[in-house]
Design an enzyme around this catalytic site. Structure first.
Site, PDB file in Angstrom:
ATOM      1  N   HIS A 122       0.836  -1.203   0.000  1.00 47.60           N
ATOM      2  CA  HIS A 122       0.000   0.000   0.000  1.00 47.60           C
ATOM      3  C   HIS A 122       0.872   1.256   0.000  1.00 47.60           C
ATOM      4  O   HIS A 122       0.616   2.195  -0.758  1.00 47.60           O
ATOM      5  CB  HIS A 122      -0.934  -0.022   1.215  1.00 47.60           C
ATOM      6  CG  HIS A 122      -1.908   1.108   1.242  1.00 47.60           C
ATOM      7  ND1 HIS A 122      -1.794   2.158   2.116  1.00 47.60           N
ATOM      8  CD2 HIS A 122      -3.015   1.354   0.497  1.00 47.60           C
ATOM      9  CE1 HIS A 122      -2.788   3.001   1.909  1.00 47.60           C
ATOM     10  NE2 HIS A 122      -3.543   2.538   0.934  1.00 47.60           N
TER      11      HIS A 122
ATOM     12  N   ASP B 123      -6.150   1.621  -2.190  1.00 45.21           N
ATOM     13  CA  ASP B 123      -6.836   1.391  -0.918  1.00 45.21           C
ATOM     14  C   ASP B 123      -7.665   0.112  -0.939  1.00 45.21           C
ATOM     15  O   ASP B 123      -7.662  -0.660   0.024  1.00 45.21           O
ATOM     16  CB  ASP B 123      -7.719   2.594  -0.571  1.00 45.21           C
ATOM     17  CG  ASP B 123      -6.920   3.834  -0.197  1.00 45.21           C
ATOM     18  OD1 ASP B 123      -5.681   3.752  -0.094  1.00 45.21           O
ATOM     19  OD2 ASP B 123      -7.547   4.891   0.000  1.00 45.21           O
TER      20      ASP B 123
END
Length: 118
Positions: free
Chosen positions: A48, A92
């Site tokens: 991420h 996300d």
């Protein structure tokens, strides 16, 4: 943005830990990150972080970018809008799904990053 990311984590992990439990986990979950991820969940956070880095290279501001998405059957789904919004939403959503598959190890919360993240 980070608030939407927290909501995606809750979507993908219904009935699990509060989002704040992911903010100080391992070497990469939370602000910054360095060293080798301590486990699969921490690897999700590193991926991420790397994705946000790619978004920034494209001129996006991933921590602030608002995007459209829905939670369908515990799966975050992005609604296409614009390049930055789509890219950040995908970062996300993938991380939230990765979190849902990974095991949370209490021993990796609030670790001493100076000694364990080299």
């Amino acid at each position: 943005n980070l608030i939407q990311f927290g909501n995606m984590i809750q979507c993908a992990n219904k009935g699990s830990r509060p989002t704040r439990h992911y903010m100080d986990y391992g070497c990469y979950c939370g602000w910054g990150g360095s060293g080798t991820p301590v486990d699969e969940l921490d690897r999700c956070c590193k991926v991420h972080d790397d994705c946000y880095g790619e978004a920034e290279k494209k001129g996006c501001y991933p921590k602030l970018t608002l995007y459209s998405w829905d939670c369908t059957g515990n799966v975050p789904i992005c609604s296409p809008k614009a390049e930055c919004k789509d890219f950040v939403c995908a970062c996300d959503a993938e991380a939230a799904k990765c979190f849902a598959k990974a095991t949370y190890n209490d021993a990796n919360w609030n670790i001493d990053t100076k000694t364990r993240c080299k």
